[in-house]
Scaffold this motif. Structure first.
Motif, PDB file in Angstrom:
ATOM      1  N   ALA A  61       0.837  -1.202   0.000  1.00  0.00           N
ATOM      2  CA  ALA A  61       0.000   0.000   0.000  1.00  0.00           C
ATOM      3  C   ALA A  61       0.871   1.252   0.000  1.00  0.00           C
ATOM      4  N   ALA A  62       1.910   1.251   0.826  1.00  0.00           N
ATOM      5  CA  ALA A  62       2.805   2.408   0.896  1.00  0.00           C
ATOM      6  C   ALA A  62       3.510   2.632  -0.444  1.00  0.00           C
ATOM      7  N   ALA A  63       3.969   1.561  -1.065  1.00  0.00           N
ATOM      8  CA  ALA A  63       4.654   1.670  -2.354  1.00  0.00           C
ATOM      9  C   ALA A  63       3.721   2.220  -3.437  1.00  0.00           C
ATOM     10  N   ALA A  64       2.435   1.892  -3.340  1.00  0.00           N
ATOM     11  CA  ALA A  64       1.457   2.352  -4.321  1.00  0.00           C
ATOM     12  C   ALA A  64       0.949   3.763  -4.005  1.00  0.00           C
ATOM     13  N   GLY A  65       1.284   4.258  -2.818  1.00  0.00           N
ATOM     14  CA  GLY A  65       0.854   5.594  -2.434  1.00  0.00           C
ATOM     15  C   GLY A  65      -0.615   5.690  -2.061  1.00  0.00           C
ATOM     16  N   VAL A  66      -1.179   4.575  -1.574  1.00  0.00           N
ATOM     17  CA  VAL A  66      -2.568   4.596  -1.146  1.00  0.00           C
ATOM     18  C   VAL A  66      -2.653   4.504   0.365  1.00  0.00           C
ATOM     19  N   ARG A  67      -3.710   5.042   0.918  1.00  0.00           N
ATOM     20  CA  ARG A  67      -3.943   4.946   2.365  1.00  0.00           C
ATOM     21  C   ARG A  67      -4.483   3.562   2.690  1.00  0.00           C
ATOM     22  N   LEU A  68      -3.995   3.021   3.778  1.00  0.00           N
ATOM     23  CA  LEU A  68      -4.443   1.720   4.276  1.00  0.00           C
ATOM     24  C   LEU A  68      -4.891   1.914   5.704  1.00  0.00           C
ATOM     25  N   MET A  69      -6.141   1.593   5.982  1.00  0.00           N
ATOM     26  CA  MET A  69      -6.687   1.734   7.329  1.00  0.00           C
ATOM     27  C   MET A  69      -7.269   0.400   7.769  1.00  0.00           C
ATOM     28  N   VAL A  70      -6.980   0.003   9.006  1.00  0.00           N
ATOM     29  CA  VAL A  70      -7.515  -1.232   9.574  1.00  0.00           C
ATOM     30  C   VAL A  70      -8.494  -0.824  10.673  1.00  0.00           C
ATOM     31  N   HIS A  71      -9.674  -1.433  10.659  1.00  0.00           N
ATOM     32  CA  HIS A  71     -10.658  -1.052  11.678  1.00  0.00           C
ATOM     33  C   HIS A  71     -11.434  -2.249  12.210  1.00  0.00           C
ATOM     34  N   GLU A  72     -12.226  -1.942  13.217  1.00  0.00           N
ATOM     35  CA  GLU A  72     -13.087  -2.905  13.912  1.00  0.00           C
ATOM     36  C   GLU A  72     -12.236  -3.832  14.734  1.00  0.00           C
TER      37      GLU A  72
END
Length: 72
Positions: A61-72
């Protein structure tokens, strides 16, 4: 709309983000497909079955430049 394959949906809809609520063993593949397309990711916990797989998801995700959020 209904799609038989999530990749088809990602390509057709081009969402700003996806919320991945599938079983954890499928998270890495789906996160990678979303990241490849520049789609931000929200994913249910646990992020992955193993620490190394979770680290790989975060790195992709970091390499692609996208935000990654983990929840619940």
């Amino acid at each position: 709309n209904c799609y038989a394959d999530y990749r088809e949906m990602l390509d057709a809809v081009k969402p700003d983000f996806v919320d991945i609520i599938t079983p954890p063993p499928s998270h890495a593949e789906i996160c990678a497909e979303a990241a490849q397309r520049g789609i931000h990711i929200i994913v249910q916990k646990p992020l992955a079955p193993t620490l190394s797989e979770a680290e790989s998801i975060v790195a992709n995700a970091a390499a692609a430049g996208v935000r990654l959020m983990v929840h619940e």
